[in-house]
Design a protein around this motif. Structure first.
Motif, PDB file in Angstrom:
ATOM      1  N   LEU A 190       0.856  -1.189   0.000  1.00  0.00           N
ATOM      2  CA  LEU A 190       0.000   0.000   0.000  1.00  0.00           C
ATOM      3  C   LEU A 190       0.893   1.240   0.000  1.00  0.00           C
ATOM      4  CD1 LEU A 190      -3.026   1.046   0.505  1.00  0.00           C
ATOM      5  CD2 LEU A 190      -2.298   1.276   2.884  1.00  0.00           C
ATOM      6  N   SER A 195      -9.692   3.383   3.016  1.00  0.00           N
ATOM      7  CA  SER A 195     -10.711   2.358   2.719  1.00  0.00           C
ATOM      8  C   SER A 195     -11.795   2.867   1.773  1.00  0.00           C
ATOM      9  CB  SER A 195     -11.293   1.768   4.001  1.00  0.00           C
ATOM     10  OG  SER A 195     -11.648   2.764   4.897  1.00  0.00           O
ATOM     11  N   GLY A 196     -11.745   4.136   1.403  1.00  0.00           N
ATOM     12  CA  GLY A 196     -12.621   4.622   0.329  1.00  0.00           C
ATOM     13  C   GLY A 196     -13.876   5.337   0.787  1.00  0.00           C
ATOM     14  N   PHE A 252      -2.666   0.363  -4.263  1.00  0.00           N
ATOM     15  CA  PHE A 252      -2.732  -0.924  -3.563  1.00  0.00           C
ATOM     16  C   PHE A 252      -2.307  -2.000  -4.546  1.00  0.00           C
ATOM     17  CE2 PHE A 252      -5.530  -4.518  -1.960  1.00  0.00           C
ATOM     18  CZ  PHE A 252      -4.714  -4.814  -0.882  1.00  0.00           C
ATOM     19  N   ILE A 264      -5.914   3.174  -6.640  1.00  0.00           N
ATOM     20  CA  ILE A 264      -7.297   2.950  -6.191  1.00  0.00           C
ATOM     21  C   ILE A 264      -7.921   4.239  -5.633  1.00  0.00           C
ATOM     22  CG2 ILE A 264      -7.005   0.479  -5.699  1.00  0.00           C
ATOM     23  CD1 ILE A 264      -6.858   1.357  -2.652  1.00  0.00           C
ATOM     24  N   THR A 319     -11.414   4.369  -6.568  1.00  0.00           N
ATOM     25  CA  THR A 319     -12.153   3.106  -6.519  1.00  0.00           C
ATOM     26  C   THR A 319     -13.142   3.134  -5.351  1.00  0.00           C
ATOM     27  OG1 THR A 319     -10.178   1.990  -7.351  1.00  0.00           O
ATOM     28  CG2 THR A 319     -11.855   0.590  -6.345  1.00  0.00           C
ATOM     29  N   ALA A 347     -15.486   2.125  -2.143  1.00  0.00           N
ATOM     30  CA  ALA A 347     -15.116   1.337  -0.958  1.00  0.00           C
ATOM     31  C   ALA A 347     -15.398  -0.171  -1.112  1.00  0.00           C
ATOM     32  CB  ALA A 347     -15.817   1.886   0.278  1.00  0.00           C
ATOM     33  N   GLN A 365     -15.475  -2.034  -3.676  1.00  0.00           N
ATOM     34  CA  GLN A 365     -14.514  -2.591  -4.627  1.00  0.00           C
ATOM     35  C   GLN A 365     -13.142  -2.755  -3.966  1.00  0.00           C
ATOM     36  OE1 GLN A 365     -15.743  -3.585  -7.369  1.00  0.00           O
ATOM     37  NE2 GLN A 365     -13.810  -4.430  -8.117  1.00  0.00           N
ATOM     38  N   ARG A 366     -12.768  -1.793  -3.122  1.00  0.00           N
ATOM     39  CA  ARG A 366     -11.480  -1.891  -2.411  1.00  0.00           C
ATOM     40  C   ARG A 366     -11.494  -3.106  -1.489  1.00  0.00           C
ATOM     41  NH1 ARG A 366      -9.479   4.350  -1.263  1.00  0.00           N
ATOM     42  NH2 ARG A 366     -10.751   5.213  -2.916  1.00  0.00           N
ATOM     43  N   LEU A 392     -10.798  -6.092  -3.435  1.00  0.00           N
ATOM     44  CA  LEU A 392      -9.393  -6.192  -3.839  1.00  0.00           C
ATOM     45  C   LEU A 392      -8.514  -6.711  -2.711  1.00  0.00           C
ATOM     46  CD1 LEU A 392      -8.896  -2.842  -5.817  1.00  0.00           C
ATOM     47  CD2 LEU A 392      -8.964  -5.157  -6.755  1.00  0.00           C
ATOM     48  N   LEU A 438      -8.697  -5.093   0.835  1.00  0.00           N
ATOM     49  CA  LEU A 438      -8.533  -4.160   1.963  1.00  0.00           C
ATOM     50  C   LEU A 438      -9.646  -4.445   2.974  1.00  0.00           C
ATOM     51  CD1 LEU A 438      -7.998  -0.770   0.096  1.00  0.00           C
ATOM     52  CD2 LEU A 438      -6.501  -1.568   1.890  1.00  0.00           C
TER      53      LEU A 438
END
Ligand SMILES: Nc1ncnc2c1ncn2[C@@H]1O[C@H](COP(=O)(O)OP(=O)(O)OP(=O)(O)O)[C@@H](O)[C@H]1O
Length: 290
Positions: free
Chosen positions: A15, A61-62, A73, A78, A81, A83, A85-86, A89, A91
């Motif tokens: 990260l 974390s979005g 990331f 991201i 991107t 949250a 979706q994160r 991935l 997170l």
């Protein structure tokens, strides 16, 4: 340049937070924040109250979108991107104020964490056939055999969360975050409000998550003893800026860090804990033997 999702190449950070700025109205919660989390490390973000730690976690974390800067990331940008979706991935996170469904059982709360990864579509789920059923069975096995055993919460799996002690609720929150199969587990004040025994248990779980599950840990924590004991890398925030970062010994020796805590009124507690953490193990053994 096109980027692909996957493991970071070589020693690349898992990260990377670069030059992140976040503003609420006129308040600059984060200003030019930058640091990297290496794969397999335990990284802690510390700082006095209002320093920007939660804002930083929410940005990573979005939940918040930075006004400037970027978050990468596994080599992928991201920053924009969403949250969920994160989370997919890799997170995973817990929250400062426990965010469990209190009326639901421990097991059901944990299962919610896993749903982000189910491949079945809505129709599969509705008719509960074929792949959905297999995934449900696999999910159940994985949860029951690995996460519940690992976190030693077998005895409370059918208990409603509302009936549990604070320490156990924190552990269930960690279980739910683990059920998301994260590559990086973000823990927001994992031992806040815990007694000594609960704190030591949680510290052990954090070390074991890394050792046994290969999960990288990024945490915000006020308990300085735990931060200095567990972390490979410590990032210190004050007024939304990184004022120091490095291995615990470097951060402990940094006069700017002491000044930041002096301003917060927490300096006596911090000094005592830093001194205790810095004391050579030999001296502690001699004291114990005397
Ligand atoms: N949603 C918000 N709206 C307006 N200002 C906010 C918001 N969230 C945080 N802030 C402000 O941003 C700054 C950083 O707050 P933040 O909660 O991130 O700090 P913190 O280090 O997590 O504090 P604590 O240790 O008390 O949890 C503070 O000045 C705070 O008042």
């Amino acid at each position: 340049m096109e980027t692909t999702i996957g493991q970071p190449p070589g020693n690349a950070p898992l990260l990377e937070v670069s030059d992140v700025t976040l503003t609420f109205g006129g308040v600059k919660a984060l200003s030019g924040v930058g640091f990297a989390v290496q794969p397999g490390s335990i990284t802690a973000v510390i700082g006095p109250n209002g320093a920007g730690k939660t804002s930083l976690f929410n940005t990573i974390s979005g939940f918040y979108r930075p006004g400037r800067g970027s978050i990468r990331f596994k080599g992928q940008d991201i920053t924009h991107t969403p949250a969920p979706q994160r989370a997919k991935l890799g997170l995973g996170r817990s929250f400062q104020n426990i965010a469990l469904f209190r009326g639901m059982t421990v097991l059901d709360n944990i299962k919610l964490g896993r749903h982000a990864h189910l491949k079945s579509n809505v129709f599969d789920a509705l008719f509960y056939g074929g792949r959905a059923r297999r995934e449900e069975a696999e999910l159940r096995r994985e949860i029951e055999e690995r996460i519940i055993d690992f976190l030693e919460i077998d005895h409370i799996r059918h208990a409603p969360v509302s009936a549990l002690s604070y320490g156990l609720q924190k552990r269930v929150e960690m279980a739910r975050a683990l059920a998301m199969r994260p590559e990086i587990l973000m823990l927001d004040e994992p031992v806040a409000g815990m007694n000594r025994e609960e704190t030591e248990d949680m510290a052990r779980f954090i070390l074991d998550v890394r050792a046994e599950w290969g999960v990288t840990v990024l945490m915000v924590e006020h308990d300085m003893g735990m931060v200095m004991d567990l972390s490979d890398h410590v990032v210190v925030l004050n007024f939304g800026q990184v004022i120091a970062q490095g291995v615990p010994a470097v951060v402990q020796a940094d006069p700017e860090v002491n000044r930041a805590y002096l301003g917060s009124g927490n300096v006596h507690e911090l000094r005592a804990k830093l001194q205790a953490a810095a004391r050579p193990a030999q001296a502690q053994k001699q004291e114990a033997a005397a």
